[in-house]
Design a protein around this motif. Sequence first.
Motif, mmCIF file in Angstrom:
data_model
loop_
_atom_site.group_PDB
_atom_site.id
_atom_site.type_symbol
_atom_site.label_atom_id
_atom_site.label_comp_id
_atom_site.label_asym_id
_atom_site.label_seq_id
_atom_site.Cartn_x
_atom_site.Cartn_y
_atom_site.Cartn_z
ATOM 1 N N ALA A 31 0.956 -1.144 0.168
ATOM 2 C CA ALA A 31 -0.175 0.119 0.056
ATOM 3 C C ALA A 31 0.833 1.351 -0.151
ATOM 4 O O ALA A 31 1.900 1.326 0.734
ATOM 5 C CB ALA A 31 -0.814 -0.078 1.192
ATOM 6 N N TYR A 32 0.348 2.476 -0.705
ATOM 7 C CA TYR A 32 1.167 3.523 -0.944
ATOM 8 C C TYR A 32 0.214 4.656 -0.916
ATOM 9 O O TYR A 32 -0.908 4.301 -1.377
ATOM 10 C CB TYR A 32 2.370 3.471 -2.019
ATOM 11 C CG TYR A 32 1.712 3.132 -3.368
ATOM 12 C CD1 TYR A 32 1.403 3.636 -3.982
ATOM 13 C CD2 TYR A 32 2.197 1.627 -3.745
ATOM 14 C CE1 TYR A 32 0.738 3.374 -5.481
ATOM 15 C CE2 TYR A 32 1.684 1.478 -4.781
ATOM 16 C CZ TYR A 32 1.026 2.012 -5.840
ATOM 17 O OH TYR A 32 0.663 1.647 -6.922
ATOM 18 N N TYR A 56 10.337 -0.712 -6.899
ATOM 19 C CA TYR A 56 10.099 -2.109 -7.658
ATOM 20 C C TYR A 56 10.359 -3.488 -6.904
ATOM 21 O O TYR A 56 11.618 -3.837 -6.613
ATOM 22 C CB TYR A 56 10.761 -2.101 -9.036
ATOM 23 C CG TYR A 56 10.110 -2.926 -10.229
ATOM 24 C CD1 TYR A 56 9.095 -2.413 -10.790
ATOM 25 C CD2 TYR A 56 10.820 -3.895 -10.569
ATOM 26 C CE1 TYR A 56 8.385 -2.986 -11.892
ATOM 27 C CE2 TYR A 56 10.187 -4.796 -11.684
ATOM 28 C CZ TYR A 56 9.073 -4.165 -12.173
ATOM 29 O OH TYR A 56 8.601 -5.179 -13.261
ATOM 30 N N MET A 57 9.357 -4.132 -6.365
ATOM 31 C CA MET A 57 9.680 -4.924 -5.227
ATOM 32 C C MET A 57 10.483 -6.147 -5.944
ATOM 33 O O MET A 57 11.297 -6.758 -5.095
ATOM 34 C CB MET A 57 8.381 -5.665 -4.802
ATOM 35 C CG MET A 57 7.653 -4.581 -3.828
ATOM 36 S SD MET A 57 6.426 -5.352 -2.841
ATOM 37 C CE MET A 57 5.339 -6.491 -4.111
ATOM 38 N N LYS A 86 0.253 -4.866 -12.924
ATOM 39 C CA LYS A 86 1.255 -4.220 -13.856
ATOM 40 C C LYS A 86 1.934 -3.032 -13.121
ATOM 41 O O LYS A 86 1.392 -2.492 -12.217
ATOM 42 C CB LYS A 86 0.701 -3.815 -15.225
ATOM 43 C CG LYS A 86 -0.009 -4.843 -16.210
ATOM 44 C CD LYS A 86 -0.727 -4.218 -17.168
ATOM 45 C CE LYS A 86 -1.124 -5.254 -18.201
ATOM 46 N NZ LYS A 86 -1.892 -4.939 -19.464
ATOM 47 N N VAL A 87 3.008 -2.714 -13.732
ATOM 48 C CA VAL A 87 3.728 -1.509 -13.293
ATOM 49 C C VAL A 87 2.693 -0.223 -13.154
ATOM 50 O O VAL A 87 1.768 0.084 -14.007
ATOM 51 C CB VAL A 87 4.767 -1.160 -14.129
ATOM 52 C CG1 VAL A 87 4.489 -0.464 -15.600
ATOM 53 C CG2 VAL A 87 5.544 0.134 -13.260
ATOM 54 N N HIS A 88 2.817 0.421 -12.192
ATOM 55 C CA HIS A 88 1.894 1.506 -12.136
ATOM 56 C C HIS A 88 2.924 2.965 -11.751
ATOM 57 O O HIS A 88 3.870 3.133 -11.225
ATOM 58 C CB HIS A 88 1.019 1.714 -10.882
ATOM 59 C CG HIS A 88 -0.199 0.656 -10.801
ATOM 60 N ND1 HIS A 88 -0.206 -0.613 -11.459
ATOM 61 C CD2 HIS A 88 -1.594 1.123 -10.618
ATOM 62 C CE1 HIS A 88 -1.618 -0.832 -11.535
ATOM 63 N NE2 HIS A 88 -2.196 0.079 -11.134
ATOM 64 N N THR A 89 2.288 4.041 -12.624
ATOM 65 C CA THR A 89 3.046 5.424 -12.451
ATOM 66 C C THR A 89 1.978 6.462 -12.337
ATOM 67 O O THR A 89 1.078 6.517 -12.447
ATOM 68 C CB THR A 89 3.815 5.568 -13.990
ATOM 69 O OG1 THR A 89 2.657 5.417 -14.850
ATOM 70 C CG2 THR A 89 4.854 4.313 -14.169
ATOM 71 N N ARG A 99 5.835 2.492 -9.396
ATOM 72 C CA ARG A 99 5.508 1.528 -8.455
ATOM 73 C C ARG A 99 5.336 0.172 -8.926
ATOM 74 O O ARG A 99 4.955 -0.021 -10.094
ATOM 75 C CB ARG A 99 4.203 1.876 -7.410
ATOM 76 C CG ARG A 99 4.507 3.141 -6.640
ATOM 77 C CD ARG A 99 5.468 2.849 -5.612
ATOM 78 N NE ARG A 99 5.653 4.220 -4.756
ATOM 79 C CZ ARG A 99 6.812 5.010 -5.036
ATOM 80 N NH1 ARG A 99 7.676 4.529 -6.053
ATOM 81 N NH2 ARG A 99 6.879 6.343 -4.217
ATOM 82 N N TYR A 100 5.827 -1.009 -8.089
ATOM 83 C CA TYR A 100 5.753 -2.141 -8.767
ATOM 84 C C TYR A 100 4.303 -2.863 -9.431
ATOM 85 O O TYR A 100 3.960 -3.445 -10.405
ATOM 86 C CB TYR A 100 5.975 -3.340 -7.728
ATOM 87 C CG TYR A 100 6.073 -4.670 -8.081
ATOM 88 C CD1 TYR A 100 7.353 -5.298 -8.866
ATOM 89 C CD2 TYR A 100 5.277 -5.582 -7.797
ATOM 90 C CE1 TYR A 100 7.200 -6.525 -9.252
ATOM 91 C CE2 TYR A 100 5.125 -7.117 -8.271
ATOM 92 C CZ TYR A 100 6.142 -7.510 -8.849
ATOM 93 O OH TYR A 100 6.184 -8.779 -9.346
#
Length: 314
Positions: A31-32, A56-57, A86-89, A99-100
């Motif tokens: 969570a962020y 990126y985990m 999917k990657v999130h920006t 984010r991962y």
Amino acid sequence: MKRLKSILLAGGVAALLAALVTGCVSTINYAYKNGDKYTPGDRTISEKIDTIDIDYMSGDVNFSCNSTNTITIKETANKEISDKMKVHTWVDGSTLYVRYCASAKSLDFNNIEKKLDITVPADVELENLRVDISSGSFTGNGIIAQDLDISASSGKIDVDCTGKKIALDVTSGYIGLKQHGDSDSIKLDTTSGKIKAEVENANKIKMSQTSGDVKFEGNDIKDFDYDVTSGDGNFKFGKAPETSSFTGTSSDITIYIPSDSDLTADVDINSGDFDYELGFEKKDGKYIAGSGANKMSIDTTSGDIEINQIKAGE
């Protein structure tokens, strides 16, 4: 990994790594803040960006430069994955957050393997580049940033860059650095792994590791500090640092400096030999070459020390 710790909640890094190793289905909280503002999947960004923050985990991250005027985010995976995975920006003003995956609880990591490629325009100078990777490697070529802060728990960091402040940290793995221009400070830390660094000019360098070998080459370094528990170090200086300190346990240390160096070496060895090619004279327990203007401290518990001359053409 200070920022990663604030993002990963219940379950933590250990749970993620265990799931990756065993290949079992695992859920984890990731969570962020402002998660609803992020965009999933590949993306081209035309906004002017001066800060990039990457979390990126698991998986490798490749950062490179291109000849276009846009930033591109491209991700590959070993199988079809949902938008949530999917990657999130998110672009917030001049800051790009990467984010991962989506911000969510109980995300299902079922044998997912991903790789992230980020390209930026070659003429872009970032103010900040921050990267946290839990399990994976970071490769960066042609990076120009005032402040680089890159860390990985397990993997490697290999960076070719220009920056005023550079900090590279790996818990278990390899650090490779090729630095250009002038830096105010460079910090390289690894618990278990090798370090290879080539530095042009820096005011202050601090290197520390628990276990591993070091190969270092520096042209003009003002202040140099090296600390190792177990591992051998090979250091070559284009000119003697104004101040330098070498501390080792179970470590052989070999230092190369120009033959005309003005140096005072304070050497304390407990179980080991001290050999040198420099024209030292011993006075008051210290070794002095030339005017002795530059100060070097060497303290080892078990290991041999050599201070050798850089020969012509080397």
